[in-house]
Design a protein around this motif. Structure first.
Motif, short mmCIF file in Angstrom:
data_model
loop_
_atom_site.label_atom_id
_atom_site.label_comp_id
_atom_site.label_asym_id
_atom_site.label_seq_id
_atom_site.Cartn_x
_atom_site.Cartn_y
_atom_site.Cartn_z
N PHE A 88 0.83 -1.20 0.00
CA PHE A 88 0.00 0.00 0.00
C PHE A 88 0.87 1.25 0.00
N GLY A 89 1.93 1.23 0.78
CA GLY A 89 2.84 2.37 0.82
C GLY A 89 3.50 2.61 -0.53
N LEU A 90 3.95 1.54 -1.18
CA LEU A 90 4.56 1.67 -2.50
C LEU A 90 3.57 2.21 -3.52
N ILE A 91 2.34 1.69 -3.50
CA ILE A 91 1.33 2.12 -4.46
C ILE A 91 0.99 3.60 -4.27
N ILE A 92 0.71 3.98 -3.03
CA ILE A 92 0.33 5.37 -2.76
C ILE A 92 1.47 6.32 -3.10
N THR A 93 2.68 5.97 -2.69
CA THR A 93 3.84 6.84 -2.96
C THR A 93 4.11 6.94 -4.46
N THR A 94 4.01 5.83 -5.18
CA THR A 94 4.24 5.84 -6.63
C THR A 94 3.23 6.74 -7.33
N ILE A 95 1.96 6.58 -6.99
CA ILE A 95 0.93 7.39 -7.64
C ILE A 95 1.09 8.86 -7.26
N TRP A 96 1.34 9.12 -5.99
CA TRP A 96 1.51 10.50 -5.53
C TRP A 96 2.68 11.18 -6.23
N LEU A 97 3.82 10.51 -6.29
CA LEU A 97 4.98 11.10 -6.95
C LEU A 97 4.77 11.24 -8.46
N SER A 98 4.03 10.31 -9.06
CA SER A 98 3.73 10.41 -10.49
C SER A 98 2.83 11.61 -10.78
N VAL A 99 1.86 11.84 -9.92
CA VAL A 99 0.98 13.01 -10.08
C VAL A 99 1.77 14.31 -9.96
N LEU A 100 2.81 14.30 -9.10
CA LEU A 100 3.66 15.47 -8.93
C LEU A 100 4.73 15.57 -10.02
N ASN A 101 4.62 14.71 -11.04
CA ASN A 101 5.51 14.71 -12.22
C ASN A 101 6.95 14.28 -11.94
N TYR A 102 7.14 13.50 -10.89
CA TYR A 102 8.44 12.86 -10.70
C TYR A 102 8.45 11.63 -11.60
N ILE A 103 9.63 11.26 -12.10
CA ILE A 103 9.71 10.11 -13.01
C ILE A 103 10.57 9.00 -12.41
N THR A 104 11.78 9.32 -12.01
CA THR A 104 12.75 8.30 -11.60
C THR A 104 12.32 7.55 -10.35
N LEU A 105 11.98 8.26 -9.29
CA LEU A 105 11.62 7.59 -8.03
C LEU A 105 10.38 6.72 -8.16
N PRO A 106 9.31 7.15 -8.84
CA PRO A 106 8.17 6.24 -9.02
C PRO A 106 8.54 4.97 -9.80
N ILE A 107 9.42 5.10 -10.79
CA ILE A 107 9.85 3.91 -11.54
C ILE A 107 10.63 2.98 -10.62
N ILE A 108 11.52 3.53 -9.81
CA ILE A 108 12.30 2.71 -8.87
C ILE A 108 11.37 1.99 -7.89
N LEU A 109 10.39 2.72 -7.34
CA LEU A 109 9.45 2.12 -6.39
C LEU A 109 8.61 1.03 -7.05
N SER A 110 8.19 1.25 -8.28
CA SER A 110 7.38 0.24 -8.97
C SER A 110 8.21 -0.98 -9.35
N VAL A 111 9.47 -0.79 -9.65
CA VAL A 111 10.36 -1.93 -9.91
C VAL A 111 10.56 -2.74 -8.63
N ILE A 112 10.74 -2.05 -7.50
CA ILE A 112 10.88 -2.73 -6.21
C ILE A 112 9.61 -3.54 -5.91
N GLY A 113 8.45 -2.93 -6.11
CA GLY A 113 7.18 -3.63 -5.89
C GLY A 113 7.05 -4.84 -6.80
N SER A 114 7.48 -4.71 -8.06
CA SER A 114 7.40 -5.83 -9.01
C SER A 114 8.32 -6.97 -8.59
N ILE A 115 9.51 -6.63 -8.15
CA ILE A 115 10.46 -7.67 -7.72
C ILE A 115 9.91 -8.41 -6.50
N ILE A 116 9.37 -7.67 -5.53
CA ILE A 116 8.79 -8.30 -4.34
C ILE A 116 7.63 -9.20 -4.75
#
Length: 151
Positions: A88-116
């Motif tokens: 839940f933390g990864l999902i919320i943070t990824t969406i929140w940072l994506s809405v704020l137009n960050y690119i790198t950190l949301p991709i890193i968080l989504s890759v971490i979530g995918s690996i887990i």
């Protein structure tokens, strides 16, 4: 290369077909001459891992409930609760940072979530009889002729 049934299923169904929402938009954008931005990768990866993640958590918890003799059952269930909170933390943070137009950190968080999620799927299905070659061969030897006569 002689992969197990579990490994084949993992690579074909879970990784290749399951990730269709990640690679298909890019594949279709080329002939349609549409622009697909890198900023969509994080959300696409997140939608990929959510179902794998939560189905893995549920399957693992059901295994723990069925396995009464397992000494670490409580600890394993708490691990799953932690993984759900982490997801839940990864999902919320990824969406929140994506809405704020960050690119790198949301991709890193989504890759971490995918690996887990992929690791959790593998661990949860490690002892799944569906993927056990010996059990499949034994079932075919014991019931194969009956199935052929009825089919």
């Amino acid at each position: 290369m002689n992969l197990s049934v579990q490994a084949k299923y993992f690579w074909i169904a879970i990784v290749c077909i399951g990730s269709i929402g990640i690679w298909l938009p890019f594949l279709l954008a080329v002939p349609l001459k549409q622009k697909v931005g890198i900023d969509t990768i994080a959300i696409n990866l997140t939608t990929f891992y959510i179902s794998i993640y939560f189905s893995g958590c549920i399957d693992f918890m059901l295994k723990q409930i069925d396995n009464i003799e397992h000494a670490n059952r409580k600890s394993n269930i708490l691990n799953i609760v932690f993984l759900i909170i982490l997801c839940f933390g990864l999902i919320i943070t990824t969406i929140w940072l994506s809405v704020l137009n960050y690119i790198t950190l949301p991709i890193i968080l989504s890759v971490i979530g995918s690996i887990i999620a992929l690791k959790l799927w593998w661990i949860t299905n490690l002892d799944n009889p569906t993927f056990d070659e010996f059990m499949r061969a034994e079932a075919n030897n014991n019931h194969g002729q009956n199935w052929e006569q009825n089919g």
